[in-house]
Design an enzyme around this catalytic site. Sequence first.
Site, PDB file in Angstrom:
ATOM      1  CE  LYS A 188      52.818 -71.837  57.261  1.00 23.85           C
ATOM      2  NZ  LYS A 188      53.572 -72.062  58.480  1.00 23.85           N
TER       3      LYS A 188
HETATM    4  C1  LIG Z   1      51.229 -66.318  58.972  1.00 24.66           C
HETATM    5  C2  LIG Z   1      52.622 -66.665  58.544  1.00 24.66           C
HETATM    6  N1  LIG Z   1      53.301 -65.805  57.790  1.00 24.66           N
HETATM    7  C3  LIG Z   1      54.546 -66.081  57.362  1.00 24.66           C
HETATM    8  C4  LIG Z   1      55.178 -67.247  57.711  1.00 24.66           C
HETATM    9  C5  LIG Z   1      56.561 -67.493  57.247  1.00 24.66           C
HETATM   10  O1  LIG Z   1      56.645 -68.590  56.378  1.00 24.66           O
HETATM   11  P1  LIG Z   1      58.051 -69.198  55.991  1.00 24.66           P
HETATM   12  O2  LIG Z   1      58.473 -70.104  57.099  1.00 24.66           O
HETATM   13  O3  LIG Z   1      57.817 -69.937  54.705  1.00 24.66           O
HETATM   14  O4  LIG Z   1      58.995 -68.076  55.821  1.00 24.66           O
HETATM   15  C6  LIG Z   1      54.508 -68.182  58.501  1.00 24.66           C
HETATM   16  C7  LIG Z   1      55.181 -69.432  58.885  1.00 24.66           C
HETATM   17  O5  LIG Z   1      54.872 -70.112  59.810  1.00 24.66           O
HETATM   18  C8  LIG Z   1      53.193 -67.892  58.935  1.00 24.66           C
HETATM   19  O6  LIG Z   1      52.505 -68.752  59.689  1.00 24.66           O
END
Ligand SMILES: Cc1ncc(COP(=O)(O)O)c(C=O)c1O
Length: 390
Positions: A188
């Site tokens: 990210k």
């Molecule tokens: C659109 C979206 N929402 C939520 C997430 C979840 O993030 P995390 O891995 O920090 O839980 C991601 C992760 O790739 C994502 O792309």
Amino acid sequence: MNPNTDFIPFARPSFSEDEENAVLDVLRSGWLTTGAVTAKLEAKTAEASDVKHALAVNSATSGLHLALEASGVGAGDLVITTPYTFTATAEIIRYCGAHPLFVDIEKDSFNISAENILKALESHKGSGSRITAVIPVHVGGQLCGRDAIEAAAEEYNLAVIEDGAHLQPSPLLTGNRSILVYSFYATKCITTGEGGMVVTNNDEAAQRMKMMRFHGINREAWDRYRKKGTSSWEYDITAAGFKYNLPDILSAVGIVQLEKAEQMQARRQEIAAQYDEAFGDSDMLVIPPAANNASRHLYILRIQPEKLVISRDELVHMLSEAGIGISVHYKPLHLMSYYSSMYGLKPEDFPESLKKYRTSFSIPIYPDLTETEISRIISTVLDTCKQNRR
Ligand SMILES: Cc1ncc(COP(=O)(O)O)c(C=O)c1O
């Protein structure tokens, strides 16, 4: 540095000795889990986002779950969201015993359509079902039609949980209704390896999430152990909470990343501008919308299928063979066996999502890409398309 110079990875974090030293400081401090360093990351994120509350969590998934829970979403409720996302957005609805009510994305973007949200709300009027929240996703950093979504939420009394996994801390939240969740996952905009941050101006929701992210304990470990004389072993459990806190080792990385965030953002914008210029004139490709993009986290290109003799999958394979790391955002959730069988969904139920999925591919965009790598990505994509023109 990329050890394999032939392959340009799809994502690569921007780290320096500053992150390494910050982690070493925490390791040597004797306090590893959530404490003063995490509190500092929270304060800095709240400032960068211009909000009252920032709560560090161990992933955006955890943060989204906390936000839904704090909004009172419960068993049997319906929560409106988009199929054009990662499963985390919808699985947290299931964690609450609620069900996703998918609505299709806009024609001109990868984001949920406010018009479709309203249609879904209207068509469920008088049906007896309880729609309690909406989760828009700002895909690739492009902001959803927030005014229209908030107006619909106001009218129908819905909680708004914004999946901001693709955003980086910046002043985006207005009002008291929304809860926005950032991801600090490895790929990210800014990263702690795994991690996330929930931001809101809603005092009540913030208080609930703060308690629920750490077992439902009414005081955090840091408060209990930090000071001689003031420490106390006693605590109460006021709910069956979760273990979603972010440790100081990771928060230390986050603080350094946040300090560099603006600089990294500027570089992403520069790369996106180079891609826009290189691909904007091609009749075989469609570039992503640039307007309202707050982070340029992803650069999602689309093929014009009628102009090429190869499919998106074949193109992705050729680009990967040529050493370019490619990803696809997204295979929509209604095509995934869990969601399709659970809710009886067919591919054509969400035509815009299906169309975008079949034609989209994402190319690398991150601050550490070199000019040579950017040129190679551009020429490989353009040459491969030209060689396969219909
Ligand atoms: C659109 C979206 N929402 C939520 C997430 C979840 O993030 P995390 O891995 O920090 O839980 C991601 C992760 O790739 C994502 O792309």
